[in-house]
Motif scaffolding. Structure first.
Motif, short mmCIF file in Angstrom:
data_model
loop_
_atom_site.label_atom_id
_atom_site.label_comp_id
_atom_site.label_asym_id
_atom_site.label_seq_id
_atom_site.Cartn_x
_atom_site.Cartn_y
_atom_site.Cartn_z
N PHE A 116 0.82 -1.21 0.00
CA PHE A 116 0.00 0.00 0.00
C PHE A 116 0.86 1.27 0.00
CE2 PHE A 116 -2.81 -3.37 1.41
CZ PHE A 116 -3.82 -3.22 0.46
N ILE A 117 2.07 1.15 0.52
CA ILE A 117 2.99 2.31 0.41
C ILE A 117 3.41 2.47 -1.05
CG2 ILE A 117 5.28 3.17 1.10
CD1 ILE A 117 4.77 1.97 3.85
N LEU A 118 3.69 1.36 -1.70
CA LEU A 118 4.02 1.40 -3.13
C LEU A 118 2.87 2.03 -3.91
CD1 LEU A 118 5.83 0.50 -5.55
CD2 LEU A 118 4.56 -1.66 -5.54
N ALA A 119 1.64 1.57 -3.62
CA ALA A 119 0.46 2.10 -4.32
C ALA A 119 0.35 3.61 -4.10
CB ALA A 119 -0.79 1.40 -3.82
N LYS A 120 0.62 4.05 -2.88
CA LYS A 120 0.49 5.49 -2.56
C LYS A 120 1.41 6.33 -3.44
CE LYS A 120 2.61 7.69 0.91
NZ LYS A 120 3.08 8.06 2.23
N TYR A 121 2.67 5.90 -3.57
CA TYR A 121 3.61 6.70 -4.37
C TYR A 121 3.31 6.61 -5.86
CZ TYR A 121 6.31 7.66 -0.19
OH TYR A 121 6.70 8.11 1.04
#
Ligand code: SF4
Length: 354
Positions: free
Chosen positions: A27-32
């Protein structure tokens, strides 16, 4: 600088960063990735009205992943006449297609005229139709078969009315993997050389990557970086299209198939690594419509188009034998909270739906 700092500051990422992105929290990957797509495109999702045309499935090459070629498991050979091709184009035009996307197998029985005259005929009858035709693999095949240089083939494409080049044939640039999955076909340096020459003529193209077969994560990152280097030089790629490997009716032995998570990670990582390619396309024909929609939360901004009828991916199991209606795109994009944008082949916005 660590990876998160680089992502926060939108710094250019290197090979090691790309590999590490696969280990980052999903989800951190998705955020960026979403932040990077929103910076460019807000909440717009692009699609177009197009028609795929695959004039022959007779092929001199023997790519292991291919289910389309008649010389392999598929015994139903076909090669259209120009009249048959034009009937498909007539119907596409009547249905408001703005682009004809023409990709063939490598048919050594067909003349150079058979490959080229149809482009001129389409442009003569429908000057407004965008002709996207001949992958770098086909350019390489035609150059070898007819003893012409790449330059001669590319100049002929322009003379006969080809507007842009599709991104097919790139597969995975790593030569060892390539040798295993598509030995004999255009090599990676040749694929890149052909696109560079095309771009230098002031023309645009797309770039693909076939993933989810025998390649490793490192090969995907290397593939993206080779494209990024060329894009730095020419600026000629409109879109990057990660193609999910389709598993049916072919000769490639793959032990583990990708799940949705790794497919979405790959879209997101493409968006973050390819800071100089404007569009990341989640081609619904290889990822399904729902996953292509979800990919918009993971950095993609485009879903391709209606396509009409598709023979290459559907032969290997993709649910794309029949195309989609424009309304299908509008509905799914709106209900997912994005703004549907009908575009042309060069990403000019034709209509925004609310
Ligand atoms: S992928 Fe293309 S070049 Fe390879 S066998 Fe299939 S049709 Fe031929």
């Amino acid at each position: 600088m660590n990876l998160i700092d680089k992502l926060e500051n939108q710094e250019r990422l290197n090979f090691d960063d790309g590999v590490k992105l696969y280990e980052l929290d999903f989800f951190i990957l998705a955020k960026y990735a979403k932040k990077a797509r929103e910076k460019r495109w807000g909440n717009r999702v692009f699609f177009n009205s197009n028609r795929h045309l695959n004039p022959t499935n007779v092929c001199k090459d023997v790519c292991k992943f291919c289910a389309f070629s008649a010389s392999r498991k598929n015994k139903n050979q076909y090669s259209y006449t120009h009249e048959e091709m034009m009937r498909i184009v007539d119907e596409a035009y009547k249905n408001a297609a703005q682009e004809i996307h023409i990709v063939s197998a490598h048919n050594a029985n067909m003349s150079l005229e058979w490959y080229f005259d149809i482009f001129k005929a389409i442009k003569a009858k429908y000057p407004s139709l965008h002709v996207k035709a001949l992958t770098a693999a086909e350019v390489n095949f035609l150059a070898r078969e007819h003893k012409l240089s790449y330059d001669e083939i590319l100049n002929k494409m322009i003379e006969y009315g080809v507007d842009s080049m599709p991104g097919g044939g790139a597969e995975i640039f790593d030569e060892k993997v390539r040798e295993y999955i598509c030995n004999g076909k255009v090599k990676s340096n040749e694929w890149l050389e052909i696109h560079e020459l095309w771009h230098k003529k002031g023309r645009f193209s797309n770039a693909t990557m076939l993933f989810g077969h025998v390649e490793k994560i490192e090969h995907r990152i290397d593939h993206m970086l080779q494209l990024r280097d060329l894009q730095d030089k020419t600026g000629g790629f409109n879109a990057f299209i990660p193609l999910v490997y389709q598993r049916e009716n072919n000769y490639l032995k793959v032990e583990k198939f990708l799940g949705a998570k790794e497919i979405l990670q790959t879209y997101a990582i493409s968006r973050l690594m390819l800071d100089n390619i404007l569009h990341i396309k989640a081609y619904w024909a290889t990822s399904t419509m729902n996953l292509a929609m979800l990919a918009q939360e993971f950095g993609a901004d485009d879903m391709d188009g209606t396509i009409g009828k598709e023979s290459i991916q559907s032969a290997a199991g993709a649910d794309s034998k029949r195309g989609k209606e424009l309304q299908d795109f509008i509905d799914i994009i709106i209900t997912s909270g994005f703004a549907p944008v009908l575009r042309d082949s060069m990403y000019n916005e034709l209509k925004i739906f609310n």
